[in-house]
Design an enzyme around this catalytic site. Structure first.
Site, mmCIF file in Angstrom:
data_model
loop_
_atom_site.group_PDB
_atom_site.id
_atom_site.type_symbol
_atom_site.label_atom_id
_atom_site.label_comp_id
_atom_site.label_asym_id
_atom_site.label_seq_id
_atom_site.Cartn_x
_atom_site.Cartn_y
_atom_site.Cartn_z
ATOM 1 N N GLU A 161 -5.240 -4.952 10.173
ATOM 2 C CA GLU A 161 -5.302 -3.439 10.732
ATOM 3 C C GLU A 161 -5.247 -2.854 11.700
ATOM 4 O OE1 GLU A 161 -2.674 -2.527 7.061
ATOM 5 O OE2 GLU A 161 -3.971 -1.524 6.939
ATOM 6 N N GLU A 169 -6.851 4.959 7.070
ATOM 7 C CA GLU A 169 -7.042 6.556 7.247
ATOM 8 C C GLU A 169 -8.002 6.667 6.434
ATOM 9 O OE1 GLU A 169 -2.930 5.727 5.371
ATOM 10 O OE2 GLU A 169 -2.151 5.181 7.421
ATOM 11 N N GLY A 221 3.153 -1.296 4.393
ATOM 12 C CA GLY A 221 2.578 0.504 4.141
ATOM 13 C C GLY A 221 4.005 0.700 3.856
ATOM 14 N N GLY A 222 4.759 1.328 4.778
ATOM 15 C CA GLY A 222 6.197 2.406 4.892
ATOM 16 C C GLY A 222 6.971 0.869 3.720
ATOM 17 N N SER A 268 3.286 -2.456 10.605
ATOM 18 C CA SER A 268 4.726 -1.829 10.422
ATOM 19 C C SER A 268 5.009 -3.495 10.489
ATOM 20 C CB SER A 268 4.275 -1.772 12.849
ATOM 21 O OG SER A 268 3.713 -0.306 12.601
ATOM 22 N N ASN A 303 0.764 -1.215 0.823
ATOM 23 C CA ASN A 303 0.043 -0.029 0.230
ATOM 24 C C ASN A 303 1.005 0.962 0.222
ATOM 25 O OD1 ASN A 303 -1.798 1.676 0.315
ATOM 26 N ND2 ASN A 303 -2.357 1.904 2.402
ATOM 27 N N TRP A 304 0.868 1.799 -1.018
ATOM 28 C CA TRP A 304 2.016 3.012 -1.271
ATOM 29 C C TRP A 304 1.210 4.418 -0.479
ATOM 30 C CZ3 TRP A 304 4.209 3.192 -7.338
ATOM 31 C CH2 TRP A 304 5.134 2.106 -7.084
ATOM 32 N N LYS A 305 -0.015 4.366 -0.255
ATOM 33 C CA LYS A 305 -0.138 5.261 -0.008
ATOM 34 C C LYS A 305 0.188 6.353 -0.607
ATOM 35 C CE LYS A 305 -0.028 3.682 4.811
ATOM 36 N NZ LYS A 305 -0.517 4.331 6.563
ATOM 37 N N HIS A 363 -9.544 0.817 4.180
ATOM 38 C CA HIS A 363 -8.384 1.379 4.792
ATOM 39 C C HIS A 363 -8.548 2.523 6.194
ATOM 40 C CE1 HIS A 363 -4.001 3.341 6.082
ATOM 41 N NE2 HIS A 363 -4.165 1.861 5.347
ATOM 42 N N GLY A 390 1.727 2.124 10.863
ATOM 43 C CA GLY A 390 2.834 3.164 11.032
ATOM 44 C C GLY A 390 3.120 3.650 12.356
HETATM 45 P P1 PGA Z 1 1.568 0.450 7.415
HETATM 46 O O1 PGA Z 1 1.340 0.510 6.942
HETATM 47 O O2 PGA Z 1 2.866 -0.942 6.930
HETATM 48 O O3 PGA Z 1 3.463 1.836 7.501
HETATM 49 O O4 PGA Z 1 2.194 0.436 8.694
HETATM 50 C C1 PGA Z 1 0.228 -0.561 6.158
HETATM 51 C C2 PGA Z 1 -0.835 -0.035 6.454
HETATM 52 O O5 PGA Z 1 -1.439 1.011 6.437
HETATM 53 O O6 PGA Z 1 -1.560 -0.553 5.198
#
Ligand code: PGA
Length: 252
Positions: free
Chosen positions: A166, A96, A234-235, A213, A9-11, A94, A172
């Site tokens: 999640e 967010e 994500g990251g 994470s 997930n590149w956001k 998600h 994050g």
């Molecule tokens: P993260 O994000 O790996 O940076 O914690 C995961 C996600 O939001 O899907």
């Protein structure tokens, strides 16, 4: 047998030029990972460029969101028809989006039904906030998100759905859930909720990912749990070597 799935997930990161660079570097190593489904979910503006680079590879493309209407006067939105032209997957609900853009279990459900109607495979995100976790509401919240988010889904297409557990406090933050703790939520809350909706056999066939994470160092721990079938990353999905290593960990 559930085939492991690792999705990046590149956001809201990467311009088209940056996306081309990242994907070009990532493709050879990622393609060499077998027995795992690998999915990249860049921002909408990168989808066409990334689709072109993924052509002829076994790496799939996903979007991070979509609207539920097929077309119409909805300025700023992207339809399932448009997403389905380029993508196999779409991330829905998600945290967010739930936190910053007002998404609810009801809107997730409308999007899920639209995704399925357009032959897209939804990756539905569920997970409790820190407050909910500390108030011992994890089971109640996650059960509700699965039940309401997936309500009304036809049994014949339910196996196409992917769930991502999640915990919001783990996204994050660098503070991942413990692997046994996450597995317990999947085994004791998510699969039973799926079984209530679709029956035990289908509940066992649906892939459930962990997200929050996930890093090279902790990936194997999650992937060796009984009920976790991969990760939504994500990251670490923006780092070539890390994302490839996480996909490799899922292959073992
Ligand atoms: P993260 O994000 O790996 O940076 O914690 C995961 C996600 O939001 O899907």
């Amino acid at each position: 047998m559930r085939i492991p799935l690792v999705a990046g997930n590149w956001k809201m990161y990467k311009t088209v030029a940056e996306a081309r660079h990242l994907v070009s570097e990532m493709v050879p190593g990622l393609q060499a990972v077998k027995g795992v489904e690998k999915v990249l979910c860049p921002p909408f503006t990168d989808l066409m460029a990334v689709a072109a680079l993924l052509e002829g590879t076994d790496i799939e493309l996903g979007a991070q969101n979509m609207y539920w209407e097929s077309a119409g006067a909805f300025t700023g939105e992207v339809s399932p028809t448009m997403v389905a032209e380029l993508c196999k997957y779409v991330i829905l609900g998600h945290s967010e989006r739930r936190t910053y853009f007002g998404e609810s279990d009801a809107s997730v459900n409308r999007k899920l039904q639209a995704a399925i109607a357009h032959s897209l495979n939804p990756i539905v995100c569920v997970g409790e906030t820190l407050n909910e976790n500390e108030a011992n509401q994890t089971a109640e919240v996650v059960h509700r998100q699965v039940r309401l988010g997936l309500a009304g889904t036809d049994l014949s297409v339910a196996s196409a759905i992917v769930i991502a557990y999640e915990p919001v406090w783990a996204i994050g933050t660098g503070k991942a859930a413990t692997a046994p703790g996450a597995n317990a939520v999947v085994a004791d809350v998510i699969r039973p909720a799926l079984a209530e909706l679709f029956g035990t056999a289908i509940a066992q066939s649906i892939r459930v990912l962990y997200g929050g994470s996930v890093k090279v160092d902790n990936a194997v721990e999650f992937f060796t749990q009984s009920d976790i079938d991969g990760a939504l990353v994500g990251g670490a999905s923006l780092k070539v070597a890390d994302f490839i290593a996480i996909a490799q960990a899922a292959a073992k």
